[in-house]
Design an enzyme around this catalytic site. Structure first.
Site, PDB file in Angstrom:
ATOM      1  N   LYS A  99      27.382  11.567 -28.074  1.00  0.00           N
ATOM      2  CA  LYS A  99      28.601  11.457 -28.189  1.00  0.00           C
ATOM      3  C   LYS A  99      29.139  11.923 -26.892  1.00  0.00           C
ATOM      4  O   LYS A  99      29.399  12.945 -26.454  1.00  0.00           O
ATOM      5  CB  LYS A  99      28.742  12.983 -29.237  1.00  0.00           C
ATOM      6  CG  LYS A  99      28.493  11.898 -30.440  1.00  0.00           C
ATOM      7  CD  LYS A  99      29.436  12.942 -31.693  1.00  0.00           C
ATOM      8  CE  LYS A  99      28.259  12.870 -33.259  1.00  0.00           C
ATOM      9  NZ  LYS A  99      27.841  13.408 -33.427  1.00  0.00           N
ATOM     10  N   TRP A 148      29.732   7.230 -29.691  1.00  0.00           N
ATOM     11  CA  TRP A 148      27.970   6.988 -29.700  1.00  0.00           C
ATOM     12  C   TRP A 148      27.858   6.150 -28.994  1.00  0.00           C
ATOM     13  O   TRP A 148      28.409   5.206 -28.892  1.00  0.00           O
ATOM     14  CB  TRP A 148      27.716   6.809 -31.074  1.00  0.00           C
ATOM     15  CG  TRP A 148      27.904   8.230 -32.427  1.00  0.00           C
ATOM     16  CD1 TRP A 148      28.843   9.070 -32.304  1.00  0.00           C
ATOM     17  CD2 TRP A 148      27.735   8.349 -33.446  1.00  0.00           C
ATOM     18  NE1 TRP A 148      28.460  10.297 -32.690  1.00  0.00           N
ATOM     19  CE2 TRP A 148      28.294   9.398 -33.881  1.00  0.00           C
ATOM     20  CE3 TRP A 148      26.542   7.152 -34.503  1.00  0.00           C
ATOM     21  CZ2 TRP A 148      27.585   9.175 -35.154  1.00  0.00           C
ATOM     22  CZ3 TRP A 148      26.444   7.829 -35.012  1.00  0.00           C
ATOM     23  CH2 TRP A 148      26.541   8.832 -35.814  1.00  0.00           C
ATOM     24  N   THR A 164       5.129  15.456 -43.280  1.00  0.00           N
ATOM     25  CA  THR A 164       5.678  15.229 -42.405  1.00  0.00           C
ATOM     26  C   THR A 164       5.164  15.909 -41.131  1.00  0.00           C
ATOM     27  O   THR A 164       4.535  17.083 -41.404  1.00  0.00           O
ATOM     28  CB  THR A 164       7.336  15.034 -42.413  1.00  0.00           C
ATOM     29  OG1 THR A 164       7.629  16.274 -42.816  1.00  0.00           O
ATOM     30  CG2 THR A 164       7.385  14.418 -43.475  1.00  0.00           C
ATOM     31  N   GLU A 195       8.067   9.021 -45.690  1.00  0.00           N
ATOM     32  CA  GLU A 195       8.873   9.161 -46.838  1.00  0.00           C
ATOM     33  C   GLU A 195       8.776   8.538 -47.870  1.00  0.00           C
ATOM     34  O   GLU A 195       9.360   8.485 -48.439  1.00  0.00           O
ATOM     35  CB  GLU A 195      10.308  10.168 -46.749  1.00  0.00           C
ATOM     36  CG  GLU A 195      10.087  11.644 -46.125  1.00  0.00           C
ATOM     37  CD  GLU A 195      10.527  12.370 -44.885  1.00  0.00           C
ATOM     38  OE1 GLU A 195       9.702  10.814 -44.270  1.00  0.00           O
ATOM     39  OE2 GLU A 195      10.404  13.233 -44.528  1.00  0.00           O
TER      40      GLU A 195
END
Ligand code: AMP
Length: 528
Positions: free
Chosen positions: A425, A430, A172, A317
């Site tokens: 936030k 959100w 990654t 992944e």
């Protein structure tokens, strides 16, 4: 009672054998690093992969040894994929755009035994040579590589072994801490190839000419070198020639029907085409993923060029494909506008992957297209552990937490609103940075934009836009903010706009908000 069907393991060598036998004359065309055109067929590639398998044996590569590549998309890289995998070793595709320190780290972590590299990376290789202790052979992918193969017979029987054997190691990008390795198996790779080729996934066939723009060092070019062999599609490789002009020429000269890449690369191509007033003659579909595809890009491809966009979501992944936006029968009745709006979402899951969204206590959230939470996945091509168990057990109750915040609608289409680390936030609610970025880049004067949260005494955080203007274009702060009016709830309105010359990107071409937040750490709301 067991089923009475043959016990044949799923192995990557079967893909190239199949492509040779049933699509032997189908071409693989490469623009080389030097800029020439190389042409041969699946039959030739299979022969050379067998020669290379013999060469690897001579170099002392044994089962499960790691063989690394630092290479662009090209025929030699394709041969290495199959020779290494087929002979039971593990191919480790290194992303050359990682920082040298990270490459040192992953080369040593993977304990690579052989490194094949394109000559464009020779200066990098010179630095790595003293650092990567495990490497016994450094092979430049030029005449020297060809001589290595030519010295070998093509008499090689692909061995049979357990389908759960490791085949490929991809790290990654590691935005925080060291990169971690995802280790795919033969089984996971074949099942992923099957699933990705389906019509409601990326829809591949022997009638296609496919040009993977996405690099073979970025999650195996999203699995295309495997899936193309599975269906027998003609392959076209562009090496490092990814500018608009080079890509357009290759699309036209090789009659490419399908391509795949991240939004940034399409931006370059679309700008070039617009400037030169060019068209596509054969291109029918583009897969766009890796980061959110801006609606303006979807419209440009579809409405201006008649090229269908397949918006896809996935991650290293996950081998990488998770979801693709394709329509259902009921969408035929929808207006063009509604259909495009659906394509702004990241799509429906491929059979094989199971997904859900959960709140901070791990409780399932409803699929109503409104509730958003952490997206978790599981399936036969999703990791259960990182290589050498780095970072401990990544699973939660058997699910892999993706780190993406999403909604899922009643039809199962996901929409990514943010990376969980990037959510803004404000007043306990959100705000989606992706939604706000998509609006900014729909403005005709904006080339690229990132929206980040900055500290606010009352609201905790407020969004600001950091944007790059298109060359020769002007737009003021107020103009850009006015462009948001009527498109979002009032409290989502960004508090400020900062124009910059360029935005930071990661090694896989995504906006690096981590770096951007560091660059902006002294910024104060209301100060300018
Ligand atoms: P990587 O492992 O480098 O391919 O990065 C995977 C991450 O890229 C995902 O977890 C998402 O955050 C992001 N990503 C990939 N595709 C998309 C997409 N279509 N829209 C939004 N984010 C995406």
């Amino acid at each position: 009672m067991l089923g009475l069907m043959m016990d044949m393991p799923l192995l990557v060598s079967q893909l190239i054998r199949h492509a040779d036998r049933h699509h032997g004359a189908t071409e693989i065309v490469s623009k080389t690093v030097e800029g020439t055109i190389h042409r041969y067929t699946y039959r030739d590639a299979h022969k050379r992969a067998r020669q290379l398998a013999n060469a690897l044996k001579r170099l002392g590569v044994g089962p499960q040894d790691r063989v690394a590549t630092l290479a662009w998309n090209g025929h030699r890289h394709f041969e290495i994929y199959y020779a290494v995998a087929g002979s039971g070793a593990v191919i480790h595709t290194i992303n050359p755009r990682l920082f040298p320190d990270q490459i040192n780290y992953i080369g040593n972590h993977a304990e690579d035994k052989v490194v094949f590299y394109d000559t464009t990376f020779a200066p990098l290789i010179d630095k790595l040579k003293s650092q990567l202790k495990s490497v016994k052979h450094w092979v430049p992918m030029n005449d020297e590589y060809d001589r290595l193969l030519d010295a070998q017979s093509d008499d090689f029987e692909w061995p049979s072994f357990d389908e759960n054997t490791a085949v490929c190691l991809c790290y990654t990008s590691g935005t925080t801490g060291n990169p971690k390795g995802a280790l795919y198996s033969h089984r996971s790779t074949i099942i992923h190839a099957y699933a990705s080729a389906l019509p409601d996934a990326i829809n591949l066939s022997a009638r296609d000419v496919i040009l993977p723009v996405v690099p073979m060092f970025h999650v195996n070019a999203w699995g295309l070198p495997y899936a193309c062999a599975l269906v027998g599609a003609k392959l076209v490789f562009p090496a490092q020639h990814l500018d608009g002009k080079s890509l357009h020429e290759l699309f036209e000269s090789e009659e490419v029907t399908m391509s795949a890449g991240v939004p940034t690369v399409w931006l370059g191509l679309l700008n070039y085409m617009k400037e030169k007033k060019l068209r596509f003659t054969t291109l029918k579909r583009v897969v766009i993923g890796g980061s959110a595809c801006p609606p303006a890009m979807i419209r440009a491809f579809q409405e201006e060029y008649g090229v269908e966009v397949l918006h896809a979501w996935g991650m290293t992944e996950m081998s990488p494909l998770g979801t693709v936006t394709t329509f259902k029968a009921k969408h035929r009745k929808w207006s063009a506008e509604e259909r495009t709006r659906l394509q702004n979402k990241q799509g429906r899951v491929l059979f094989g992957v199971d997904l859900r969204i959960v709140d901070e206590n791990g409780r399932d959230l409803p699929w109503d297209g409104k509730a958003f939470g952490d997206l978790q996945v599981r399936g036969p091509w999703v990791i259960k552990s990182y290589f050498k168990a780095e970072g401990g057990d990544p699973l939660k109750d058997g699910w892999f937490p993706t780190g993406d915040v999403c909604t899922i609608d009643a039809d199962g289409y996901i929409q990514v609103t943010d990376r969980s680390k990037d959510v803004i936030k404000s007043g306990g609610e959100w705000i989606s940075s992706i939604d706000l970025e998509n609006i900014a880049v729909a403005h005709p004067a904006i080339a690229e934009a990132a929206v980040i949260g900055v500290k606010h005494p009352k609201w905790d955080e407020r969004p600001i836009i950091v944007a790059v203007k298109k060359p020769g274009q002007e737009v003021s702060k107020d103009d850009l903010l006015r462009f948001y009016e009527g498109k979002i709830a009032k409290w989502w309105m960004p508090d400020d706009v900062v124009f910059v010359k360029e935005l930071p990107h990661t090694a896989t071409g995504k906006l690096s908000k981590l770096t951007l937040r560091q660059q902006m750490k002294d910024y104060k709301l209301g100060a300018g």
